[in-house]
Enzyme design. Structure first.
Site, PDB file in Angstrom:
ATOM      1  N   ARG A 106       1.845  -9.578   1.104  1.00  0.00           N
ATOM      2  CA  ARG A 106       1.061  -8.363   0.791  1.00  0.00           C
ATOM      3  C   ARG A 106      -0.403  -8.761   0.772  1.00  0.00           C
ATOM      4  O   ARG A 106      -0.791  -9.682   0.052  1.00  0.00           O
ATOM      5  CB  ARG A 106       1.454  -7.776  -0.557  1.00  0.00           C
ATOM      6  N   HIS A 133       2.599  -0.016   5.500  1.00  0.00           N
ATOM      7  CA  HIS A 133       3.493  -0.356   4.377  1.00  0.00           C
ATOM      8  C   HIS A 133       4.926   0.018   4.786  1.00  0.00           C
ATOM      9  O   HIS A 133       5.519   0.962   4.262  1.00  0.00           O
ATOM     10  CB  HIS A 133       3.046   0.416   3.130  1.00  0.00           C
ATOM     11  N   GLN A 136       8.137   0.499   2.437  1.00  0.00           N
ATOM     12  CA  GLN A 136       8.110   1.731   1.642  1.00  0.00           C
ATOM     13  C   GLN A 136       8.726   2.889   2.426  1.00  0.00           C
ATOM     14  O   GLN A 136       9.472   3.715   1.882  1.00  0.00           O
ATOM     15  CB  GLN A 136       6.664   2.068   1.251  1.00  0.00           C
ATOM     16  N   ASP A 229      -0.135  10.228  -1.876  1.00  0.00           N
ATOM     17  CA  ASP A 229      -0.416   8.849  -2.302  1.00  0.00           C
ATOM     18  C   ASP A 229      -1.769   8.873  -3.016  1.00  0.00           C
ATOM     19  O   ASP A 229      -2.492   9.883  -2.976  1.00  0.00           O
ATOM     20  CB  ASP A 229      -0.442   7.937  -1.053  1.00  0.00           C
ATOM     21  N   CYS A 270       4.832   7.174  -3.196  1.00  0.00           N
ATOM     22  CA  CYS A 270       5.263   5.770  -3.192  1.00  0.00           C
ATOM     23  C   CYS A 270       5.095   5.104  -4.557  1.00  0.00           C
ATOM     24  O   CYS A 270       5.730   4.097  -4.833  1.00  0.00           O
ATOM     25  CB  CYS A 270       4.486   4.997  -2.136  1.00  0.00           C
ATOM     26  N   ARG A 322      13.579   1.091  -2.967  1.00  0.00           N
ATOM     27  CA  ARG A 322      12.802  -0.052  -2.456  1.00  0.00           C
ATOM     28  C   ARG A 322      13.694  -1.296  -2.440  1.00  0.00           C
ATOM     29  O   ARG A 322      13.677  -2.075  -1.508  1.00  0.00           O
ATOM     30  CB  ARG A 322      11.570  -0.326  -3.342  1.00  0.00           C
TER      31      ARG A 322
HETATM   32  N1  NVA Z   1      -2.145   3.331  -0.429  1.00  0.00           N
HETATM   33  C1  NVA Z   1      -1.747   2.593  -1.605  1.00  0.00           C
HETATM   34  C2  NVA Z   1      -0.292   2.303  -1.575  1.00  0.00           C
HETATM   35  C3  NVA Z   1       0.226   1.577  -2.783  1.00  0.00           C
HETATM   36  C4  NVA Z   1       1.695   1.298  -2.745  1.00  0.00           C
HETATM   37  C5  NVA Z   1      -2.559   1.315  -1.714  1.00  0.00           C
HETATM   38  O1  NVA Z   1      -2.700   0.610  -0.697  1.00  0.00           O
HETATM   39  O2  NVA Z   1      -3.072   1.034  -2.792  1.00  0.00           O
HETATM   40  N1   CP Z   2       4.968   1.462  -3.872  1.00  0.00           N
HETATM   41  C1   CP Z   2       4.574   0.186  -4.012  1.00  0.00           C
HETATM   42  O1   CP Z   2       4.430  -0.570  -3.043  1.00  0.00           O
HETATM   43  O2   CP Z   2       4.364  -0.173  -5.291  1.00  0.00           O
HETATM   44  P1   CP Z   2       3.779  -1.583  -5.826  1.00  0.00           P
HETATM   45  O3   CP Z   2       2.321  -1.600  -5.499  1.00  0.00           O
HETATM   46  O4   CP Z   2       4.064  -1.556  -7.293  1.00  0.00           O
HETATM   47  O5   CP Z   2       4.499  -2.680  -5.114  1.00  0.00           O
END
Ligand code: NVA
Ligand code: CP
Length: 339
Positions: A106, A133, A136, A229, A270, A322
């Site tokens: 990540r 992502h 997800q 989101d 998400c 997930r």
């Molecule tokens: N768009 C959000 C998704 C988090 C799961 C981010 O990147 O923070």
């Molecule tokens: N939805 C998601 O990816 O959550 P986290 O940031 O908690 O992993």
């Protein structure tokens, strides 16, 4: 269907049949978990989870999933490893690929997860980059399938920052699996033109329809799914809040929007979501911006508290899924088919 040795970086790399196979495998693993049937298909293997950004769901889904599959796990967080500071992604990949049978990443740049995959020699899974992502989306589509019984022809409306990692990935997933994808957002927040063109080309083969509108009532009318989101994603500067509130405060998912969609529609997110002042950021934004943007006065941003807490909300089903879907990705790419 044999996906052994493949990385999972974006759904663009997978065919409709391969994605459907992963969803079916997820259902099998979910069923086994529910029934308490052991499924330690990956005993004596280990995975490493690299996180440049924080996480609750993704980390726990990979960890719990790996334990269920019989594996050992190492977590490396945003600080505490050499990666990116004293050691390149390419070198990191070549080191970790000799110690582990799979790597989750990540981070920020999508190029980084591609580079890891190129040099590690073991499957690499994208647990979120600024661009995509994909794990997800698997969880989200499993949730939609469980709710409606099918995916093709579902009217899926994404409201909010449609050019972030979720907007991009959901558009790709919808194009691949034949859902009708509508993004509702100011034009400046629609996905990049080249990605839209790519998805339209895929959609012309699967029967999906892809559309964009700034009109929230037109875009949410009759939707089966309303998805949103956060307005500001991880890695974006604090200063972005002001501009994003200006662009998106009128696109908050509220009761009126859900009623416009219809009473069989579901709400998805998400997570994590801002729907109250019981988070540091939620409280701070409410305090700072309530006067100018009254919708956020109670810390409710992309979704109101009544919508996320309603019976139409599927957010915790998505979160659970997930784990089942991430297990399917690890199993399919590390082991290959199971009987
Ligand atoms: N768009 C959000 C998704 C988090 C799961 C981010 O990147 O923070
Ligand atoms: N939805 C998601 O990816 O959550 P986290 O940031 O908690 O992993």
């Amino acid at each position: 269907m044999d996906l052994k040795g493949r990385s999972f970086l974006t759904l663009l790399d997978f065919s409709k049949e391969e994605i459907k196979y992963l969803l079916t495998l997820s259902e099998t693993l979910k069923d086994q978990k529910r029934k308490g049937i052991a499924h330690r298909y990956l005993e004596n293997k280990n995975v490493v989870l690299l996180f440049q950004k924080d996480s609750t769901r993704t980390r726990c889904a990979f960890e719990a999933g790996a334990y269920d599959l019989g594996m050992g796990v190492t977590y490396l967080g945003p600080s505490g490893s050499q990666m990116g500071k004293k050691e390149s992604i390419k070198d990191t990949a070549r080191v970790l690929g000799r110690m582990y049978e799979g790597i989750q990443f990540r981070g920020y740049k999508h190029d980084d997860v591609e580079s890891l995959s190129e040099h590690a020699g073991v499957p690499v899974w994208n647990g979120l980059t600024d661009m995509y992502h994909p794990t997800q989306v698997l969880a989200d589509f499993l949730t939609i399938q469980e709710t409606f019984g099918y995916l093709e022809g579902i009217n899926f409306t994404y409201v909010g920052d449609a050019r972030n990692n979720m907007g991009n990935s959901l558009m790709v997933g919808a194009a691949k699996l034949g859902l009708n994808f509508t993004a509702v957002a100011p034009k400046a927040l629609w996905p990049e033109g080249s990605l839209i063109e790519h998805c339209e080309a895929i959609a012309s083969e699967t029967g999906a329809k892809i559309s964009f509108t700034e009109d929230k009532m037109e875009g949410t009318k009759g939707a089966d799914v309303i998805y949103t989101d956060v307005w500001v994603s991880m890695g974006e500067a604090k200063e972005v809040w002001q501009q994003r509130l200006e662009q998106l405060n009128d696109y908050q998912v509220d009761r009126a929007m859900m009623e416009n969609a219809g009473n069989t529609s579901i709400f998805m997110h998400c997570l994590p979501a801002f729907h109250g002042t019981d988070t540091e950021v939620g409280a701070q934004i409410a305090k700072e911006f309530a006067k100018k943007y009254p919708r956020v006065q109670n810390g409710e941003m992309e979704v109101t508290n009544d919508v996320i807490e309603s019976n139409q909300s599927k957010v915790f089903e998505e979160a659970e899924n997930r784990m089942h879907t991430i297990k399917a990705v690890m199993l399919a790419t590390m082991h290959g088919p199971i009987n």
